[in-house]
Each structure stands twice: as C-alpha cells, then as structure tokens.
Design an enzyme around this catalytic site. Structure first.
Site, PDB file in Angstrom:
ATOM      1  N   HIS A  92      -9.865  -6.463  -1.793  1.00 53.41           N
ATOM      2  CA  HIS A  92      -9.033  -5.538  -2.576  1.00 53.41           C
ATOM      3  C   HIS A  92      -9.151  -5.886  -4.049  1.00 53.41           C
ATOM      4  O   HIS A  92      -9.312  -7.064  -4.401  1.00 53.41           O
ATOM      5  CB  HIS A  92      -7.555  -5.664  -2.159  1.00 53.41           C
TER       6      HIS A  92
ATOM      7  N   PHE B 125      -4.872   7.188   7.016  1.00 54.25           N
ATOM      8  CA  PHE B 125      -5.280   5.833   7.393  1.00 54.25           C
ATOM      9  C   PHE B 125      -4.209   4.774   7.120  1.00 54.25           C
ATOM     10  O   PHE B 125      -4.431   3.587   7.371  1.00 54.25           O
ATOM     11  CB  PHE B 125      -6.585   5.451   6.678  1.00 54.25           C
TER      12      PHE B 125
ATOM     13  N   THR C 227     -15.493   1.799  -1.868  1.00 55.63           N
ATOM     14  CA  THR C 227     -14.486   1.578  -0.832  1.00 55.63           C
ATOM     15  C   THR C 227     -15.132   1.525   0.560  1.00 55.63           C
ATOM     16  O   THR C 227     -14.801   0.648   1.360  1.00 55.63           O
ATOM     17  CB  THR C 227     -13.433   2.708  -0.864  1.00 55.63           C
TER      18      THR C 227
ATOM     19  N   ARG D 205     -13.847  -4.297 -10.081  1.00 56.81           N
ATOM     20  CA  ARG D 205     -14.057  -3.089  -9.262  1.00 56.81           C
ATOM     21  C   ARG D 205     -15.554  -2.858  -9.037  1.00 56.81           C
ATOM     22  O   ARG D 205     -15.983  -2.490  -7.945  1.00 56.81           O
ATOM     23  CB  ARG D 205     -13.445  -1.844  -9.932  1.00 56.81           C
TER      24      ARG D 205
ATOM     25  N   TYR E  72       0.822  -1.214   0.000  1.00 56.70           N
ATOM     26  CA  TYR E  72       0.000   0.000   0.000  1.00 56.70           C
ATOM     27  C   TYR E  72       0.860   1.271   0.000  1.00 56.70           C
ATOM     28  O   TYR E  72       0.390   2.321   0.431  1.00 56.70           O
ATOM     29  CB  TYR E  72      -0.941  -0.012   1.204  1.00 56.70           C
TER      30      TYR E  72
ATOM     31  N   ARG F 111     -18.643  -5.827  -1.179  1.00 57.34           N
ATOM     32  CA  ARG F 111     -18.454  -5.005   0.024  1.00 57.34           C
ATOM     33  C   ARG F 111     -19.771  -4.749   0.746  1.00 57.34           C
ATOM     34  O   ARG F 111     -19.795  -4.661   1.978  1.00 57.34           O
ATOM     35  CB  ARG F 111     -17.727  -3.701  -0.349  1.00 57.34           C
TER      36      ARG F 111
HETATM   37  P1  IDP Z   1      -9.949   0.703  -2.808  1.00 49.88           P
HETATM   38  O1  IDP Z   1      -9.589  -0.512  -1.984  1.00 49.88           O
HETATM   39  O2  IDP Z   1     -11.435   0.807  -3.024  1.00 49.88           O
HETATM   40  O3  IDP Z   1      -9.164   0.797  -4.094  1.00 49.88           O
HETATM   41  P2  IDP Z   1      -8.220   2.807  -1.757  1.00 49.88           P
HETATM   42  O4  IDP Z   1      -8.578   4.267  -1.781  1.00 49.88           O
HETATM   43  O5  IDP Z   1      -7.195   2.324  -2.727  1.00 49.88           O
HETATM   44  O6  IDP Z   1      -9.594   1.984  -1.918  1.00 49.88           O
HETATM   45  O7  IDP Z   1      -7.762   2.469  -0.277  1.00 49.88           O
HETATM   46  C1  IDP Z   1      -7.088   1.264   0.023  1.00 49.88           C
HETATM   47  C2  IDP Z   1      -7.676   0.697   1.287  1.00 49.88           C
HETATM   48  O8  IDP Z   1      -7.420   1.584   2.379  1.00 49.88           O
HETATM   49  C3  IDP Z   1      -9.208   0.547   1.294  1.00 49.88           C
HETATM   50  O9  IDP Z   1      -9.658  -0.619   0.632  1.00 49.88           O
HETATM   51  C4  IDP Z   1      -9.516   0.527   2.779  1.00 49.88           C
HETATM   52  O10 IDP Z   1      -9.241  -0.750   3.368  1.00 49.88           O
HETATM   53  C5  IDP Z   1      -8.511   1.552   3.309  1.00 49.88           C
HETATM   54  N1  IDP Z   1      -9.101   2.898   3.362  1.00 49.88           N
HETATM   55  C6  IDP Z   1      -9.396   3.716   2.317  1.00 49.88           C
HETATM   56  N2  IDP Z   1      -9.920   4.879   2.737  1.00 49.88           N
HETATM   57  C7  IDP Z   1      -9.957   4.795   4.091  1.00 49.88           C
HETATM   58  C8  IDP Z   1     -10.379   5.716   5.116  1.00 49.88           C
HETATM   59  O11 IDP Z   1     -10.846   6.829   4.864  1.00 49.88           O
HETATM   60  N3  IDP Z   1     -10.265   5.264   6.405  1.00 49.88           N
HETATM   61  C9  IDP Z   1      -9.761   4.033   6.723  1.00 49.88           C
HETATM   62  N4  IDP Z   1      -9.333   3.169   5.795  1.00 49.88           N
HETATM   63  C10 IDP Z   1      -9.435   3.534   4.490  1.00 49.88           C
HETATM   64 MG    MG Z   2      -7.138   1.075  -4.367  1.00 48.00          MG
END
Ligand code: IDP
Ligand code: MG
Length: 142
Positions: free
Chosen positions: A116, A58, A92, A86, A50, A103
């Site tokens: 993911h 976060f 998310t 997706r 990540y 989800r």
């Molecule tokens: P995605 O998994 O839908 O692509 P990303 O923005 O790439 O979302 O974020 C990666 C992961 O980080 C998310 O799947 C989630 O587990 C965590 N995450 C994203 N936004 C937040 C937040 O605002 N608070 C806490 N965890 C978050």
């Molecule tokens: Mg992502």
C-alpha cells in the site's frame, strides 16, 4: 519537496517472505525508512483504514484480506516521496504493473498486490497517524 508517505507491506507479501526484498526496493528507490512496525489489523481497523472504498464491490474482500495476517507499516521519507513511492509500487493490478516495480515482482493480482502507498499529502498524514502514535512520531524527530 521533502515528504513522508505511509507504506504497508500487505499480508500476502509478508506470508511469502518478501519483507526484506520489498524494503530493499524502497531504499534503493531513494526512500528512507523513518518508522517501521509489524502489526496485524483487526477487521474493524481494516474497515476504518479503507473507509473511502466502503461503497466499492471489493471492500469486504479487501478488509478480510488486510486482516488475514501480519503486515508491516512503514513511514518513508524523501523528495516527492508520495509520487515516487507510487511509481515504485506500480499499478494497482499486479498483472499490469511494469517490470522493476514492487507489485510486478511481489504481487499476484488486483487485490493481493503486496503493498500500500498513500495517494496524496492529506491521506499520507492521516494514514501515518493511523499506524504511528504521537510519541512514536516524536521519537523520529529526535
Ligand atoms: P491502490 O492501492 O493502488 O491505491 P486503490 O484503488 O486505492 O488502489 O484500492 C485499494 C486496494 O483495494 C488495492 O490496493 C487492492 O488491494 C484492492 N483493490 C482495488 N481494486 C480492486 C479490485 O478491482 N478488486 C479487488 N481488490 C481491489
Ligand atoms: Mg489507494
């Protein structure tokens, strides 16, 4: 276009016994499982996976969560697999994910969101290679 994408079933979903239902949703969504393993990320591996989010507030919690228990990593293949998966994952934030998405069914909030999925062809390639060795990927071709 036939694509491959990297999926992970996250520690929350593995812990609640949702591996089977999630793989069923992937397959019924038209995605073929072409590689699969259960594994557990170290904290350092979660940080590396990540890395793009390292400046986000976060990031630390995310790396703690993703290394908190076993995960299942999968390579999914299909027509437009990246976008298709997706859509199947949903938003998310699981609380905003629409019914019919993984989800919505299996996630809890914006961190513990069950799955993911890669977001683009370039990240799919990097993420597949993160989890699967050359030898494992060659075996898929045979
Ligand atoms: P995605 O998994 O839908 O692509 P990303 O923005 O790439 O979302 O974020 C990666 C992961 O980080 C998310 O799947 C989630 O587990 C965590 N995450 C994203 N936004 C937040 C937040 O605002 N608070 C806490 N965890 C978050
Ligand atoms: Mg992502």
């Amino acid at each position: 276009m036939l694509e491959r994408t990297l999926a992970m079933i996250k520690p929350d979903a593995v812990a609640k016994g949702a591996v089977g239902p999630i793989i069923t949703m992937m397959e019924e969504g038209g995605l073929k499982v072409v590689a699969l393993k259960m594994t557990r990320l170290t904290h350092a591996q979660a940080e590396a996976f990540y890395l793009v989010h390292r400046e986000r507030p976060f990031y630390k919690d995310l790396c703690n969560f993703m290394s908190s228990g076993p995960i299942v990593a999968l390579v999914l293949e299909g027509e437009n697999a990246i976008k298709r998966y997706r859509e199947l994952m949903g938003a998310t934030d699981s609380r905003k994910a629409v019914p019919g998405t993984i989800r919505h069914k299996c996630g809890t909030d914006n961190e513990k969101n069950a799955v993911h999925g890669s977001d683009a062809p370039e990240t799919a390639t990097v993420e597949i290679c993160f989890h699967f060795s050359d030898a494992e990927l060659r075996a898929l071709a045979g």
